[in-house]
Scaffold this motif. Structure first.
Motif, short mmCIF file in Angstrom:
data_model
loop_
_atom_site.label_atom_id
_atom_site.label_comp_id
_atom_site.label_asym_id
_atom_site.label_seq_id
_atom_site.Cartn_x
_atom_site.Cartn_y
_atom_site.Cartn_z
N ASN A 259 -18.72 2.76 -1.12
CA ASN A 259 -18.67 1.44 -1.71
C ASN A 259 -17.32 1.22 -2.76
OD1 ASN A 259 -21.00 0.46 -0.49
ND2 ASN A 259 -22.37 0.86 -2.36
N ASP A 260 -17.29 2.37 -3.55
CA ASP A 260 -16.05 2.06 -4.33
C ASP A 260 -14.62 2.05 -3.69
OD1 ASP A 260 -15.08 2.32 -6.96
OD2 ASP A 260 -14.01 4.04 -6.42
N ALA A 261 -14.64 2.65 -2.69
CA ALA A 261 -13.44 2.74 -1.76
C ALA A 261 -13.20 1.46 -1.21
CB ALA A 261 -13.26 3.69 -0.79
N PHE B 85 -10.41 -3.25 0.01
CA PHE B 85 -10.73 -4.49 0.24
C PHE B 85 -11.38 -5.23 -0.99
CE2 PHE B 85 -10.58 -1.88 4.01
CZ PHE B 85 -9.39 -2.37 4.76
N GLY B 86 -10.73 -5.32 -1.90
CA GLY B 86 -11.41 -5.99 -3.24
C GLY B 86 -11.72 -7.71 -2.97
N VAL B 87 -12.50 -8.16 -3.24
CA VAL B 87 -12.63 -9.57 -2.97
C VAL B 87 -12.63 -10.24 -4.25
CG1 VAL B 87 -14.47 -9.22 -1.03
CG2 VAL B 87 -15.12 -9.26 -3.48
N GLU B 88 -12.00 -11.29 -4.31
CA GLU B 88 -11.94 -12.27 -5.57
C GLU B 88 -13.14 -12.87 -5.85
OE1 GLU B 88 -8.88 -15.43 -5.46
OE2 GLU B 88 -7.50 -14.17 -3.99
N PRO B 89 -13.58 -12.85 -6.98
CA PRO B 89 -14.81 -13.64 -7.64
C PRO B 89 -14.51 -15.09 -7.53
CG PRO B 89 -13.74 -12.33 -9.38
CD PRO B 89 -12.89 -11.96 -8.03
N THR C 61 -6.43 -3.87 -6.85
CA THR C 61 -6.68 -3.39 -5.71
C THR C 61 -5.40 -2.47 -5.22
OG1 THR C 61 -6.68 -4.75 -4.03
CG2 THR C 61 -8.66 -4.47 -4.75
N VAL C 62 -5.53 -1.43 -4.32
CA VAL C 62 -4.28 -0.94 -3.85
C VAL C 62 -3.79 -1.66 -2.70
CG1 VAL C 62 -3.58 1.36 -2.69
CG2 VAL C 62 -4.90 1.40 -4.43
N ILE C 63 -4.68 -2.09 -1.98
CA ILE C 63 -4.26 -3.03 -0.76
C ILE C 63 -5.13 -4.27 -0.78
CG2 ILE C 63 -4.42 -3.24 1.70
CD1 ILE C 63 -4.08 -0.10 1.92
N ARG C 64 -4.54 -5.36 -0.66
CA ARG C 64 -5.34 -6.72 -0.70
C ARG C 64 -4.88 -7.68 0.47
NH1 ARG C 64 -8.51 -8.93 -3.85
NH2 ARG C 64 -7.71 -7.58 -5.81
N PRO C 65 -5.84 -7.14 1.76
CA PRO C 65 -5.17 -8.04 2.88
C PRO C 65 -5.60 -9.32 2.96
CG PRO C 65 -7.12 -6.33 3.41
CD PRO C 65 -6.59 -6.04 2.11
N GLU C 66 -5.10 -10.22 3.54
CA GLU C 66 -5.75 -11.61 3.88
C GLU C 66 -6.11 -11.41 5.28
OE1 GLU C 66 -4.05 -16.08 4.84
OE2 GLU C 66 -3.06 -14.85 3.44
#
Length: 99
Positions: free
Chosen positions: A27-29, A35-39, A47-52
Motif C-alpha cells: 500500500n505504501d509503495a 501512484f499517489g492520487v490527488e486528494p 511522490t517519486v513518479i506521478r503518471p497521468e
C-alpha cells in the motif's frame, strides 16, 4: 491475486506479522512512492513518479492486467525470502489443523 500472495506469506510464516507487513509495504509503495492520487480540492502529495492515467481500465497500473507480472514476482520473492531465511519451503505446522 494479492490475497493469495498475502495468504502464501501467512502459510509459510505461521504468523500474521508477515502478511500485515507485506500489505503495508504494498500500500505504501502504490500510494506514496509510485501512484499517489490527488486528494479532492487539495494539492497533490509528493511522490517519486506521478503518471497521468489515460489508459483504459484493462491497463491501469494498480488494478489492470499489468499487475499480473508484478504479483508473480511477488510470489517468487516471498518464496525466496522464506527459503533464504529457513533453508526450506514448508508450511508451518501450526497451520495444520487436522486432528
Amino acid at each position: 491475486m494479492l490475497g493469495g500472495l498475502l495468504g502464501l506469506s501467512y502459510v509459510l510464516s505461521g504468523e500474521l506479522a508477515s502478511p500485515i507487513g507485506l500489505h503495508f509495504a504494498l500500500n505504501d509503495a502504490a500510494n506514496n512512492v509510485f501512484f499517489g492520487v490527488e486528494p479532492p480540492g487539495g494539492p497533490a502529495l509528493p511522490t517519486v513518479i506521478r503518471p497521468e492515467l489515460t489508459a483504459p481500465e484493462l491497463w491501469h497500473p494498480t488494478g489492470g492486467s499489468t499487475v499480473i507480472p508484478g504479483v508473480l514476482v511477488g510470489y517468487v520473492s516471498v518464496c525466496g525470502w522464506f527459503y533464504w531465511r529457513r533453508g526450506e519451503l514448508s508450511v508451518s505446522m501450526e497451520m495444520v489443523a487436522f486432528r
